[in-house]
Design a protein around this motif. Structure first.
Motif, PDB file in Angstrom:
ATOM      1  N   TYR A   1       3.516   5.640  -4.692  1.00  0.00           N
ATOM      2  CA  TYR A   1       2.841   6.841  -3.263  1.00  0.00           C
ATOM      3  C   TYR A   1       4.423   7.510  -2.863  1.00  0.00           C
TER       4      TYR A   1
ATOM      5  N   THR B   1      -0.091   5.161   4.960  1.00  0.00           N
ATOM      6  CA  THR B   1       0.952   4.866   4.374  1.00  0.00           C
ATOM      7  C   THR B   1       1.855   3.390   4.794  1.00  0.00           C
TER       8      THR B   1
ATOM      9  N   THR C   1       4.912   3.488   5.305  1.00  0.00           N
ATOM     10  CA  THR C   1       6.477   3.449   6.648  1.00  0.00           C
ATOM     11  C   THR C   1       5.340   2.147   7.407  1.00  0.00           C
TER      12      THR C   1
END
Length: 192
Positions: free
Chosen positions: A33, A157, A159
């Motif tokens: 990623y 994502t 994150t």
């Protein structure tokens, strides 16, 4: 005291397991990623696993000498948090974060297994605590990769799962600080 300490050991075991399986399952995907090749991603997972061997050798010596494991819990929790945060804030250093996360993840596993044996007061109680902590703990741990994958799919994502992993780390560190005291299931000091 018996039930609450046993539940604390189980939660510590389950949540540290969740972090291990999260990284074991998704570390390569987190690498790619962030733009790393599949080869580098595979290397990152290999480093994550291999670093754990060194951690086991080092941490086992420390755990043998200490009656109170709260300092080790605090250091391993902080180390895991650094690994997760590093992947979010400095993803270009992913291989470093694989080393950090692998070392402290394996340390947490050894700590969890040590807590099972040292908090029990006899072989029968050790078996019962082990069955509870590992039986329920691995179910908790097994859900982490599913939850992380879902969060990635929904958010697009890594994150989000990495930041939320800080909450998992905080919970198992808090439980470890409580269960890492020099106390057995019946509230007496741990004898060796």
């Amino acid at each position: 005291m018996v039930r609450s300490l046993a539940w604390g050991v189980m939660i510590f075991f389950g949540f540290q397991s969740a972090m291990f399986y999260f990284f074991l399952t998704w570390l390569a995907a987190i690498h790619t990623y962030h733009g790393f090749s599949a080869v580098t991603a595979g290397l990152g997972v290999g480093i994550y696993q291999a670093t754990g061997i060194a951690a086991m050798l080092l941490i086992s010596r420390i755990l043998q000498k200490a009656r109170d494991h709260r300092l080790v819990v605090g250091v391993t929790g902080a180390g895991m948090a650094v690994g997760s945060l590093g992947m979010v804030l400095l993803p270009e250093l992913m291989l470093l974060w694989a080393v950090v996360s692998g070392f402290f993840s394996a340390s947490s596993l050894l700590l969890a297994l040590t807590m099972i044996s040292l908090r029990a007061e006899g072989p029968q109680q050790a078996g019962e605590l082990s069955g509870m902590a590992q039986g329920v703990g691995y179910i908790i741990g097994g859900t982490a990769p599913l939850a992380a994958g879902y969060l990635f799919q929904v958010s697009g994502t890594w994150t989000v799962p990495l930041v939320l992993s800080l909450g998992v780390i905080a919970v198992y560190t808090a439980m470890g600080m409580w269960t890492g005291r020099d106390v057995g299931l019946f509230g007496e000091g741990v004898s060796r």
